[in-house]
Scaffold this motif. Structure first.
Motif, PDB file in Angstrom:
ATOM      1  N   SER A  18     -26.639  -3.325   3.295  1.00 55.55           N
ATOM      2  CA  SER A  18     -27.187  -4.670   3.500  1.00 55.55           C
ATOM      3  C   SER A  18     -26.107  -5.677   3.877  1.00 55.55           C
ATOM      4  CB  SER A  18     -27.912  -5.142   2.240  1.00 55.55           C
ATOM      5  OG  SER A  18     -26.992  -5.406   1.203  1.00 55.55           O
ATOM      6  N   ARG A  19     -24.867  -5.397   3.557  1.00 54.18           N
ATOM      7  CA  ARG A  19     -23.768  -6.294   3.900  1.00 54.18           C
ATOM      8  C   ARG A  19     -23.359  -6.136   5.362  1.00 54.18           C
ATOM      9  NH1 ARG A  19     -18.851  -6.107   0.347  1.00 54.18           N
ATOM     10  NH2 ARG A  19     -18.559  -8.157   1.244  1.00 54.18           N
ATOM     11  N   GLY A  20     -23.759  -5.086   6.002  1.00 55.58           N
ATOM     12  CA  GLY A  20     -23.468  -4.919   7.414  1.00 55.58           C
ATOM     13  C   GLY A  20     -22.225  -4.106   7.697  1.00 55.58           C
ATOM     14  N   GLU A  21     -21.264  -4.105   6.790  1.00 54.01           N
ATOM     15  CA  GLU A  21     -20.066  -3.300   6.967  1.00 54.01           C
ATOM     16  C   GLU A  21     -19.455  -3.030   5.604  1.00 54.01           C
ATOM     17  OE1 GLU A  21     -16.113  -5.608   7.703  1.00 54.01           O
ATOM     18  OE2 GLU A  21     -17.580  -6.339   9.131  1.00 54.01           O
ATOM     19  N   VAL A  22     -18.699  -1.970   5.510  1.00 49.10           N
ATOM     20  CA  VAL A  22     -17.998  -1.648   4.274  1.00 49.10           C
ATOM     21  C   VAL A  22     -16.568  -2.135   4.429  1.00 49.10           C
ATOM     22  CG1 VAL A  22     -17.220   0.205   2.769  1.00 49.10           C
ATOM     23  CG2 VAL A  22     -19.467   0.337   3.845  1.00 49.10           C
ATOM     24  N   PHE A  23     -16.109  -2.919   3.481  1.00 47.29           N
ATOM     25  CA  PHE A  23     -14.764  -3.472   3.518  1.00 47.29           C
ATOM     26  C   PHE A  23     -13.823  -2.546   2.762  1.00 47.29           C
ATOM     27  CE2 PHE A  23     -11.714  -6.459   1.379  1.00 47.29           C
ATOM     28  CZ  PHE A  23     -10.920  -6.671   2.493  1.00 47.29           C
ATOM     29  N   ILE A  24     -12.876  -1.971   3.463  1.00 44.84           N
ATOM     30  CA  ILE A  24     -11.895  -1.071   2.863  1.00 44.84           C
ATOM     31  C   ILE A  24     -10.511  -1.623   3.150  1.00 44.84           C
ATOM     32  CG2 ILE A  24     -10.933   1.252   2.867  1.00 44.84           C
ATOM     33  CD1 ILE A  24     -13.723   2.223   3.756  1.00 44.84           C
ATOM     34  N   VAL A  25      -9.730  -1.833   2.099  1.00 43.89           N
ATOM     35  CA  VAL A  25      -8.364  -2.341   2.266  1.00 43.89           C
ATOM     36  C   VAL A  25      -7.423  -1.165   2.426  1.00 43.89           C
ATOM     37  CG1 VAL A  25      -6.491  -3.630   1.185  1.00 43.89           C
ATOM     38  CG2 VAL A  25      -8.842  -4.378   0.867  1.00 43.89           C
ATOM     39  N   ASP A  26      -6.622  -1.207   3.490  1.00 45.76           N
ATOM     40  CA  ASP A  26      -5.549  -0.243   3.671  1.00 45.76           C
ATOM     41  C   ASP A  26      -4.325  -0.997   4.171  1.00 45.76           C
ATOM     42  OD1 ASP A  26      -5.819  -0.638   6.429  1.00 45.76           O
ATOM     43  OD2 ASP A  26      -6.928   1.206   6.733  1.00 45.76           O
ATOM     44  N   GLU A  27      -3.283  -0.272   4.554  1.00 43.03           N
ATOM     45  CA  GLU A  27      -2.041  -0.930   4.958  1.00 43.03           C
ATOM     46  C   GLU A  27      -2.171  -1.711   6.264  1.00 43.03           C
ATOM     47  OE1 GLU A  27      -2.222   3.165   6.550  1.00 43.03           O
ATOM     48  OE2 GLU A  27      -2.320   2.417   4.507  1.00 43.03           O
ATOM     49  N   ASN A  28      -3.237  -1.504   7.026  1.00 45.55           N
ATOM     50  CA  ASN A  28      -3.420  -2.191   8.307  1.00 45.55           C
ATOM     51  C   ASN A  28      -4.396  -3.369   8.243  1.00 45.55           C
ATOM     52  OD1 ASN A  28      -1.742  -0.307   9.710  1.00 45.55           O
ATOM     53  ND2 ASN A  28      -3.419   1.152   9.564  1.00 45.55           N
ATOM     54  N   LYS A  93     -14.458 -17.585  -6.417  1.00 45.14           N
ATOM     55  CA  LYS A  93     -15.309 -18.325  -5.490  1.00 45.14           C
ATOM     56  C   LYS A  93     -15.107 -17.816  -4.060  1.00 45.14           C
ATOM     57  CE  LYS A  93     -15.931 -22.691  -6.185  1.00 45.14           C
ATOM     58  NZ  LYS A  93     -15.788 -24.155  -6.261  1.00 45.14           N
ATOM     59  N   GLU A  94     -13.855 -17.570  -3.683  1.00 47.21           N
ATOM     60  CA  GLU A  94     -13.571 -17.021  -2.348  1.00 47.21           C
ATOM     61  C   GLU A  94     -14.144 -15.613  -2.206  1.00 47.21           C
ATOM     62  OE1 GLU A  94     -12.411 -18.486   0.304  1.00 47.21           O
ATOM     63  OE2 GLU A  94     -11.894 -20.356  -0.676  1.00 47.21           O
ATOM     64  N   MET A  95     -14.098 -14.826  -3.284  1.00 50.15           N
ATOM     65  CA  MET A  95     -14.633 -13.462  -3.253  1.00 50.15           C
ATOM     66  C   MET A  95     -16.141 -13.475  -3.058  1.00 50.15           C
ATOM     67  SD  MET A  95     -12.285 -11.642  -6.174  1.00 50.15           S
ATOM     68  CE  MET A  95     -12.712  -9.933  -5.844  1.00 50.15           C
ATOM     69  N   ASP A  96     -16.823 -14.518  -3.531  1.00 45.79           N
ATOM     70  CA  ASP A  96     -18.264 -14.645  -3.320  1.00 45.79           C
ATOM     71  C   ASP A  96     -18.585 -14.964  -1.865  1.00 45.79           C
ATOM     72  OD1 ASP A  96     -18.981 -14.085  -5.905  1.00 45.79           O
ATOM     73  OD2 ASP A  96     -19.184 -16.180  -6.510  1.00 45.79           O
ATOM     74  N   ARG A  97     -17.701 -15.664  -1.187  1.00 48.26           N
ATOM     75  CA  ARG A  97     -17.933 -16.103   0.195  1.00 48.26           C
ATOM     76  C   ARG A  97     -17.531 -15.078   1.243  1.00 48.26           C
ATOM     77  NH1 ARG A  97     -14.954 -21.841  -0.118  1.00 48.26           N
ATOM     78  NH2 ARG A  97     -16.059 -22.600  -1.924  1.00 48.26           N
ATOM     79  N   ALA A  98     -16.482 -14.322   0.961  1.00 52.10           N
ATOM     80  CA  ALA A  98     -15.924 -13.423   1.986  1.00 52.10           C
ATOM     81  C   ALA A  98     -15.203 -12.268   1.309  1.00 52.10           C
ATOM     82  CB  ALA A  98     -14.947 -14.197   2.874  1.00 52.10           C
ATOM     83  N   ASP A  99     -14.864 -11.260   2.113  1.00 53.99           N
ATOM     84  CA  ASP A  99     -14.041 -10.158   1.621  1.00 53.99           C
ATOM     85  C   ASP A  99     -12.605 -10.654   1.552  1.00 53.99           C
ATOM     86  OD1 ASP A  99     -16.110  -8.248   1.473  1.00 53.99           O
ATOM     87  OD2 ASP A  99     -15.998  -7.935   3.627  1.00 53.99           O
ATOM     88  N   VAL A 100     -11.994 -10.566   0.369  1.00 52.16           N
ATOM     89  CA  VAL A 100     -10.613 -11.013   0.205  1.00 52.16           C
ATOM     90  C   VAL A 100      -9.773  -9.887  -0.384  1.00 52.16           C
ATOM     91  CG1 VAL A 100     -11.222 -13.454  -0.057  1.00 52.16           C
ATOM     92  CG2 VAL A 100     -11.006 -12.041  -2.076  1.00 52.16           C
ATOM     93  N   PHE A 101      -8.485  -9.967  -0.141  1.00 46.29           N
ATOM     94  CA  PHE A 101      -7.529  -9.002  -0.675  1.00 46.29           C
ATOM     95  C   PHE A 101      -6.203  -9.716  -0.836  1.00 46.29           C
ATOM     96  CE2 PHE A 101      -7.123  -8.897   3.861  1.00 46.29           C
ATOM     97  CZ  PHE A 101      -5.792  -8.645   4.127  1.00 46.29           C
ATOM     98  N   GLY A 102      -5.206  -9.031  -1.361  1.00 45.71           N
ATOM     99  CA  GLY A 102      -3.889  -9.620  -1.535  1.00 45.71           C
ATOM    100  C   GLY A 102      -2.843  -8.885  -0.731  1.00 45.71           C
ATOM    101  N   LYS A 103      -1.756  -9.579  -0.458  1.00 46.84           N
ATOM    102  CA  LYS A 103      -0.589  -8.986   0.189  1.00 46.84           C
ATOM    103  C   LYS A 103       0.636  -9.410  -0.602  1.00 46.84           C
ATOM    104  CE  LYS A 103      -0.267  -8.425   4.628  1.00 46.84           C
ATOM    105  NZ  LYS A 103      -0.161  -6.987   4.775  1.00 46.84           N
TER     106      LYS A 103
END
Length: 127
Positions: A18-28, A93-103
């Protein structure tokens, strides 16, 4: 018991679809900077990172000390610490709005001090 596992897997598949895409964090994985901070409690965890590593942000809903706690994990899923209490509500709050990750920006004093920036995921555009 198996029917519970099957049910959970089906619900997860439907939710991701339902989200349209799966968000996967990798090195790229690329992103747009939202904020940065020093990781809380890094000296207490065994997860290792180096500058420019991407890290995962996982809300820890059952944390008895902080209901807004967010774990920070390396890509091997080893904990490196937490989002500081002063930033965790804003990150949630940002995680509710969009896919977020850290660097990871910097690592000091034998990994006891880790500086991370939080990024909003920018999807790769296919031509």
């Amino acid at each position: 018991m198996y029917w519970v596992i099957i049910f959970v897997v089906i619900v997860m598949i439907i939710w991701f679809a339902s989200r349209g895409e799966v968000f996967i964090v990798d090195e790229n994985t690329k992103g747009e900077k939202i904020m940065d901070f020093q990781v809380a409690g890094a000296r207490h965890y065994s997860g290792k990172v180096k500058p420019m590593d991407n890290v995962l942000l996982i809300p820890e809903l059952n944390n008895i000390y902080d209901e807004n706690a967010i774990e920070i994990l390396n890509l091997s899923r080893k904990q490196i610490g937490y989002v500081p209490k002063t930033h965790n509500k804003k990150v949630l709050k940002e995680m509710d709005r969009a896919d977020v990750f850290g660097k990871v920006i910097a690592v000091y004093s034998r990994s006891s001090e880790i500086h991370v920036e939080i990024l909003k995921h920018i999807p790769n555009k296919l031509s």
